[in-house]
Design a protein around this motif. Structure first.
Motif, PDB file in Angstrom:
ATOM      1  N   PRO A  83       0.802  -1.224   0.000  1.00 14.15           N
ATOM      2  CA  PRO A  83       0.000   0.000   0.000  1.00 14.15           C
ATOM      3  C   PRO A  83       0.837   1.278   0.000  1.00 14.15           C
ATOM      4  O   PRO A  83       0.378   2.308  -0.467  1.00 14.15           O
ATOM      5  N   LEU A  84       2.056   1.206   0.504  1.00 17.45           N
ATOM      6  CA  LEU A  84       2.836   2.434   0.607  1.00 17.45           C
ATOM      7  C   LEU A  84       4.045   2.408  -0.310  1.00 17.45           C
ATOM      8  O   LEU A  84       4.890   3.290  -0.263  1.00 17.45           O
ATOM      9  N   GLY A  85       4.091   1.403  -1.163  1.00 16.55           N
ATOM     10  CA  GLY A  85       5.272   1.186  -1.989  1.00 16.55           C
ATOM     11  C   GLY A  85       5.613   2.336  -2.908  1.00 16.55           C
ATOM     12  O   GLY A  85       6.775   2.583  -3.196  1.00 16.55           O
ATOM     13  N   ALA A  86       4.574   3.066  -3.367  1.00 15.22           N
ATOM     14  CA  ALA A  86       4.830   4.112  -4.356  1.00 15.22           C
ATOM     15  C   ALA A  86       5.084   5.479  -3.709  1.00 15.22           C
ATOM     16  O   ALA A  86       5.245   6.464  -4.416  1.00 15.22           O
ATOM     17  N   LEU A  87       5.086   5.522  -2.388  1.00 16.27           N
ATOM     18  CA  LEU A  87       5.262   6.825  -1.727  1.00 16.27           C
ATOM     19  C   LEU A  87       6.724   7.035  -1.341  1.00 16.27           C
ATOM     20  O   LEU A  87       7.447   6.080  -1.094  1.00 16.27           O
ATOM     21  N   ASP A  88       7.132   8.317  -1.249  1.00 17.89           N
ATOM     22  CA  ASP A  88       8.506   8.532  -0.824  1.00 17.89           C
ATOM     23  C   ASP A  88       8.609   8.366   0.696  1.00 17.89           C
ATOM     24  O   ASP A  88       7.627   8.343   1.420  1.00 17.89           O
ATOM     25  N   ARG A  89       9.836   8.234   1.141  1.00 16.01           N
ATOM     26  CA  ARG A  89      10.107   7.777   2.502  1.00 16.01           C
ATOM     27  C   ARG A  89       9.377   8.559   3.589  1.00 16.01           C
ATOM     28  O   ARG A  89       8.741   7.995   4.469  1.00 16.01           O
ATOM     29  N   LYS A  90       9.456   9.867   3.510  1.00 16.74           N
ATOM     30  CA  LYS A  90       8.886  10.711   4.558  1.00 16.74           C
ATOM     31  C   LYS A  90       7.360  10.510   4.636  1.00 16.74           C
ATOM     32  O   LYS A  90       6.787  10.305   5.706  1.00 16.74           O
ATOM     33  N   LEU A  91       6.727  10.558   3.444  1.00 14.45           N
ATOM     34  CA  LEU A  91       5.277  10.404   3.366  1.00 14.45           C
ATOM     35  C   LEU A  91       4.867   9.010   3.855  1.00 14.45           C
ATOM     36  O   LEU A  91       3.832   8.834   4.484  1.00 14.45           O
ATOM     37  N   ARG A  92       5.713   8.036   3.569  1.00 15.72           N
ATOM     38  CA  ARG A  92       5.411   6.670   3.942  1.00 15.72           C
ATOM     39  C   ARG A  92       5.273   6.546   5.451  1.00 15.72           C
ATOM     40  O   ARG A  92       4.379   5.912   5.964  1.00 15.72           O
ATOM     41  N   GLU A  93       6.198   7.177   6.177  1.00 16.64           N
ATOM     42  CA  GLU A  93       6.162   7.075   7.635  1.00 16.64           C
ATOM     43  C   GLU A  93       4.886   7.681   8.193  1.00 16.64           C
ATOM     44  O   GLU A  93       4.246   7.097   9.065  1.00 16.64           O
ATOM     45  N   GLU A  94       4.495   8.846   7.679  1.00 13.91           N
ATOM     46  CA  GLU A  94       3.249   9.478   8.155  1.00 13.91           C
ATOM     47  C   GLU A  94       2.065   8.585   7.832  1.00 13.91           C
ATOM     48  O   GLU A  94       1.177   8.384   8.655  1.00 13.91           O
ATOM     49  N   THR A  95       2.057   8.056   6.598  1.00  9.47           N
ATOM     50  CA  THR A  95       0.907   7.284   6.141  1.00  9.47           C
ATOM     51  C   THR A  95       0.757   5.974   6.922  1.00  9.47           C
ATOM     52  O   THR A  95      -0.350   5.525   7.165  1.00  9.47           O
ATOM     53  N   GLN A  96       1.894   5.396   7.303  1.00  9.90           N
ATOM     54  CA  GLN A  96       1.828   4.162   8.107  1.00  9.90           C
ATOM     55  C   GLN A  96       0.986   4.374   9.358  1.00  9.90           C
ATOM     56  O   GLN A  96       0.099   3.588   9.672  1.00  9.90           O
ATOM     57  N   LEU A  97       1.280   5.467  10.053  1.00  8.17           N
ATOM     58  CA  LEU A  97       0.562   5.740  11.301  1.00  8.17           C
ATOM     59  C   LEU A  97      -0.911   6.008  11.020  1.00  8.17           C
ATOM     60  O   LEU A  97      -1.796   5.520  11.722  1.00  8.17           O
ATOM     61  N   GLU A  98      -1.173   6.768   9.936  1.00  4.90           N
ATOM     62  CA  GLU A  98      -2.540   7.112   9.574  1.00  4.90           C
ATOM     63  C   GLU A  98      -3.341   5.847   9.239  1.00  4.90           C
ATOM     64  O   GLU A  98      -4.479   5.679   9.669  1.00  4.90           O
ATOM     65  N   LEU A  99      -2.698   4.958   8.496  1.00 12.69           N
ATOM     66  CA  LEU A  99      -3.341   3.709   8.081  1.00 12.69           C
ATOM     67  C   LEU A  99      -3.717   2.889   9.306  1.00 12.69           C
ATOM     68  O   LEU A  99      -4.812   2.353   9.418  1.00 12.69           O
ATOM     69  N   LYS A 100      -2.810   2.834  10.234  1.00 16.11           N
ATOM     70  CA  LYS A 100      -3.035   2.048  11.449  1.00 16.11           C
ATOM     71  C   LYS A 100      -4.195   2.657  12.244  1.00 16.11           C
ATOM     72  O   LYS A 100      -5.024   1.947  12.815  1.00 16.11           O
ATOM     73  N   LYS A 101      -4.241   3.994  12.270  1.00 13.51           N
ATOM     74  CA  LYS A 101      -5.297   4.678  13.018  1.00 13.51           C
ATOM     75  C   LYS A 101      -6.668   4.373  12.396  1.00 13.51           C
ATOM     76  O   LYS A 101      -7.625   4.038  13.099  1.00 13.51           O
ATOM     77  N   ILE A 102      -6.733   4.466  11.059  1.00 12.19           N
ATOM     78  CA  ILE A 102      -7.991   4.190  10.368  1.00 12.19           C
ATOM     79  C   ILE A 102      -8.435   2.759  10.628  1.00 12.19           C
ATOM     80  O   ILE A 102      -9.600   2.485  10.893  1.00 12.19           O
ATOM     81  N   GLN A 103      -7.474   1.843  10.611  1.00 18.29           N
ATOM     82  CA  GLN A 103      -7.806   0.435  10.827  1.00 18.29           C
ATOM     83  C   GLN A 103      -8.375   0.230  12.226  1.00 18.29           C
ATOM     84  O   GLN A 103      -9.370  -0.458  12.409  1.00 18.29           O
TER      85      GLN A 103
END
Lengths: 269, 289, 363
Positions: C162-182
């Motif tokens: 799910p985060l493969g196409a994002l750059d590193r910085k954005l990936r870290e933020e999105t990981q947390l966001e994804l976990k929160k939504i879940q």
């Protein structure tokens, strides 16, 4: 080869491609019947052309045939391209793959002759098609038009992201729904191109039509061919000019539309 | 449903492309007759007896009358020479387009394809006017003093070469462009960096890598040229022998359908090798893509 | 224990002779975020596609919420997928993309509008509802894909890289966001990834796959700290492996004789295996202390020469050559700036570690 020499060859190549077309246009406005002698500017051949009922009738027949053949080619081509690009391995795949490419490399005289022989044999066996005419020409043109349509449509289909179709399925769309919601919109440019290509090929064919046409179904190319075999004819020049103008308009319109699309879509990111 | 998608085009092409060849083969083996249709049946079912009358006579006839052999040979020769000229003109054009600035490439390609969309018949016809004794080409050559009397160009083999090159040039340029545009420019720089002069780079890097395009383009010109009918009919002379015209005359003038069918079958056999070569090159390119 | 929410039971998928997925059995709890981790071609994507219904198992069953899904086509599954390429329909706006699955489910129009607004809010894209996908940034597209897949409130959401196409910085933020939504929605997620850091950050549990099989399942720290095989030890993070044999094995401690390490490695607990058996001792680089002279004694001490220092900013990795010819990697956090200079290439150093941080693996 130096850059300058290369440039000369390219310019010469394009002159070679376009000089004959240009000459058709110029001579269509020539007053003189002796085509190659300039007798002053005139549009009288266009008038003659519009009064030539033989050409007008043939043109009408050709347009009807080309329209039907192009529609059939596009439908058959879409089906064949779908099977080849999306259905993986199935029985008859190699056969279908061979059948859609073979007409591309078969001389027209052979396609024309063999189809005529089939129509004659079919008529004596099952009574259809009764005689030769519009139907047989449409069938013949749709057959080789399909081959060209498949090339165009399959290329686009392969380039289409397959996961789009899977995503639609994943979101609850049944196969037919997937086709109309996702595949077809993605294919649209290719379908238009395939239709136009099949239409043009049909409108241009003289050899195959000559074999499978019957009395009273002479197409426009057949009439032109019989006229120009007897030498140059200023009326044909006028007709050619109209064809060139029509093609140029369509091509420019297509180029304009495809050039415009990204411009309107691009927004701030 | 899914099966129908493949079945419909298969049935159509089977009926209107494959079976015609079976019929063609059958009729090439039948005896000509003054009848409607003008041949005798190969397979006959009479009085409960199945008779198969295979008749190789039409093929034997093709070897007996030198007209046919000479025509096949001459068709292949004319097609080969035209293909060579198309390659000599098409290669530099394809190369130049592939190396042109990206924004101009689309336009140049379109200029190559555009004539293909206008009527083939009308474009060949245009050459009749251009090549006439008092046509613009002769007038131009006379005016600059290269010649002092008009050249006879129309109704010669030369006009046929010209017509074929002119008609099929886009078929040569497009596959060449496809391979040349994929050629990594870094390879050329690397060759230069390793000490190759431009000419050497071309011969040792560009040319070998564009070979698939050369073969594909050449076959796409050669194959239809062998069976061409319209171009020799409009531009060729009485001395221009091409097998497409022979077939046409056999069918339309002599009304000898069995011999016309035999001529067609032999033509397919002559073209089998170039078609096989084309297939191989195209399959190899698809595999790589 | 009640039946698991998702049961993958002996699932195998072959393509001709190749076993893409080889007899995989796996239970996943409701509301869990499970990560399938493995290299390319390990079978994780095939397993995911079988869960979505795009591929059928050659053998075995897939049961979701008590229903056997093995023969259910994708459009009839209560499972949605977020595609690696996002697969956003290019000819539809953001809101139409999100509404697509709801229309297929036959939801009334008014309800669809409400749900779309809700989903747009969830992924913070309220203002971009009418944009087309090609007018969005990579991160925005990723969020549309997520919203579209979640809109139908599936029982199970599958996420392919799910985060493969994002750059590193954005990936870290999105990981947390994804976990929160879940966590908010309580939907079960199965994430496929090749990125071990991503798997460890996201997953409640991980399943490590290799050559079509699941080789280890566990919570991230279990998999990292207690790998059960050389493959897992090596695949996740970096590891030093010392070959050796079991010299002594008692109830409270064990000794591994390792000529490669040049010492007898002392382990303060019993090991599985018999005396004389070949084993490997796995040791993570950060578990080793490096100094020119160790300030305090350790269970195990090695000596060697620094051959290379790789400076990574936050930490440095020392490559130390032992007398046996074995190279050991040791990492150290760069707590002070000057500290980077206290050990240089060519220095003789001591390496200390406690046997508690080592893992003994069968050879």
């Amino acid at each position: 080869m130096s850059r300058a020499a290369l440039r000369i060859v390219v310019v010469a190549g394009f002159v070679f491609l376009y000089a004959p077309i240009l000459s058709l246009v110029i001579y269509s406005f020539n007053e003189s019947r002796l085509v190659t002698v300039w007798g002053g500017f005139s549009t009288k051949w266009y008038g003659e052309l519009l009064r030539d009922t033989q050409i007008l009738e043939a043109a009408w027949i050709s347009l009807k045939i080309a329209f039907l053949a192009a529609c059939l080619s596009t439908i058959l081509g879409t089906l064949a391209a779908t099977a080849l690009a999306r259905h993986g391995r199935f029985r008859g795949r190699t056969m279908l793959g061979g059948l859609v490419t073979a007409p591309l490399v078969m001389p027209e005289v052979i396609i024309g002759l063999s189809l005529l022989l089939l129509f004659v044999a079919m008529e004596s066996l099952v009574g259809w098609p009764a005689g030769r005419g519009l139907t047989t020409i449409v069938i013949a043109h749709a057959t080789f038009g399909t081959a060209f349509a498949v090339v165009v449509i399959q290329a686009r289909m392969v380039a289409l992201d397959r996961s789009l179709e899977e995503a639609a399925q994943d979101l609850g769309a049944r196969p037919l729904r997937v086709f109309f919601d996702v595949t077809l919109p993605g294919l649209a440019p290719a379908l238009v191109a395939a239709w136009l290509l099949a239409f043009t090929l049909s409108l241009d064919d003289v050899v195959i039509a000559s074999f499978v046409a019957g009395p009273g179904s002479s197409t426009l190319p057949m009439v032109i061919f019989s006229k120009v075999r007897l030498g140059v004819s200023p009326e044909v020049n006028a007709l050619a000019t109209l064809v060139i103008v029509a093609v140029t308009v369509v091509v420019l319109a297509a180029a304009w539309i495809s050039a415009r699309r990204p411009a309107t879509d691009a927004g701030p990111h | 449903m899914k099966r129908l998608v493949a079945l419909v085009p298969l049935a159509w092409l089977g009926l209107f492309f494959l079976i015609p060849f079976v019929v063609l083969t059958k009729i090439s083996l039948s005896e000509p007759a003054i009848a409607q249709p003008p041949y005798l049946p190969v397979v006959d079912w009479a009085d409960g007896i199945l008779t198969v009358a295979l008749n190789l006579g039409n093929y034997i006839f093709l070897t007996e009358d030198p007209l046919y052999l000479v025509s096949y040979f001459s068709s292949v020769k004319i097609a080969a020479i035209s293909t060579l000229f198309a390659l000599l003109l098409g290669y530099p054009m394809a190369y130049a387009i592939a190396r042109a600035p990206e924004r101009r490439r689309g336009l140049l390609l379109m200029l190559v394809i555009l004539p293909f969309w206008t009527s083939f018949l009308l474009r060949v016809y245009a050459w009749i006017g251009l090549l006439k004794a008092n046509g613009p080409v002769n007038n131009f050559l006379l005016s600059i003093g290269v010649i002092d009397q008009p050249l006879v160009m129309l109704q010669t083999d030369f006009a046929v070469y010209l017509g074929i090159v002119y008609t099929y040039l886009p078929f040569m340029i497009l596959p060449l462009y496809a391979t040349l545009s994929k050629l990594d420019v870094d390879l050329l720089d690397a060759a230069a960096d390793l000490g190759a002069r431009p000419a050497t780079t071309f011969l040792t890097v560009t040319l070998p890598l564009s070979l698939p395009g050369i073969v594909a383009g050449s076959m796409l010109v050669f194959i239809p040229a062998v069976g061409e009918y319209v171009i020799p009919a409009l531009l060729g002379g009485p001395g221009t022998l091409m097998i497409g015209s022979v077939l046409w005359n056999e069918f339309f003038l002599n009304r000898d359908w069995p011999v016309a069918a035999a001529v067609a079958i032999v033509m397919v056999l002559v073209l089998a090798l170039p078609i096989a070569i084309l297939r191989r090159v195209q399959a190899a390119q698809e595999d790589r893509a | 224990m009640s039946d698991p929410f998702i049961r993958i039971d002996g699932v195998t998928r072959t393509y001709g002779e190749v076993y893409a997925v080889d007899d995989v059995s796996l239970d996943i709890r409701q509301g869990e975020l499970f990560c399938l981790l493995g290299g390319s071609g390990c079978g994780k994507s095939t397993l995911l596609r079988m869960l979505a219904g795009f591929d059928r198992p050659t053998a075995g069953r897939i049961v979701i919420d008590g229903r056997d899904m093995t023969d259910v086509p994708p459009h009839a599954r209560d499972v949605n997928m977020m595609f690696q390429s996002y697969a956003l329909f290019p000819h539809m706006s953001v809101e139409r993309n999100i509404a697509y699955g709801l229309h297929r489910a036959g939801m009334p129009k008014a309800q669809i509008a409400t749900r779309v607004t809700e989903m747009l809010g969830l992924v913070q894209l309220d203002k971009l509802a009418r944009r087309k996908p090609d007018q969005l940034s990579g991160g925005q597209r990723q969020r549309v894909a997520l919203a579209r897949a979640l809109a139908r409130r599936p029982k199970l959401l599958l996420l392919d890289e799910p985060l493969g196409a994002l750059d590193r910085k954005l990936r870290e933020e999105t990981q947390l966001e994804l976990k929160k939504i879940q966590t908010t929605l309580g939907i079960t997620f199965i994430v496929v990834t090749h990125d071990q850091e991503e798997a460890m950050t996201l997953g409640d549990r991980l399943g490590v796959m290799n050559a079509g099989r699941i080789v280890q399942i566990g919570a991230p720290h279990e998999v990292y700290e207690f790998p059960q095989s050389r493959f897992v030890a090596d695949f996740i993070g970096t590891v030093n492996l010392f070959e050796g044999t079991i010299a002594e094995d008692r109830d409270t401690d064990a000794v591994i004789a390792s000529p490669e390490a040049g010492i007898d490695i002392r382990i303060p607990h019993a090991v599985t295996g018999t005396k004389g058996q070949d084993v490997a001792v796995a040791l993570r680089p950060e578990k080793i202390v490096i100094a020119r002279a160790l300030p305090e004694p350790y269970d195990n001490t090695l000596a060697g020469e620094v051959r290379d220092i790789v400076y990574n900013g936050n930490l440095s990795v020392f490559h130390v050559l032992l007398a046996s010819g074995k190279r050991v990697r040791v990492s150290r956090t760069n707590r002070l700036r000057a500290e980077t200079e206290d050990i240089s290439v060519g220095d003789r150093v001591e390496l200390g570690f406690t046997g508690r941080s080592a893992v003994v693996l069968p050879s």
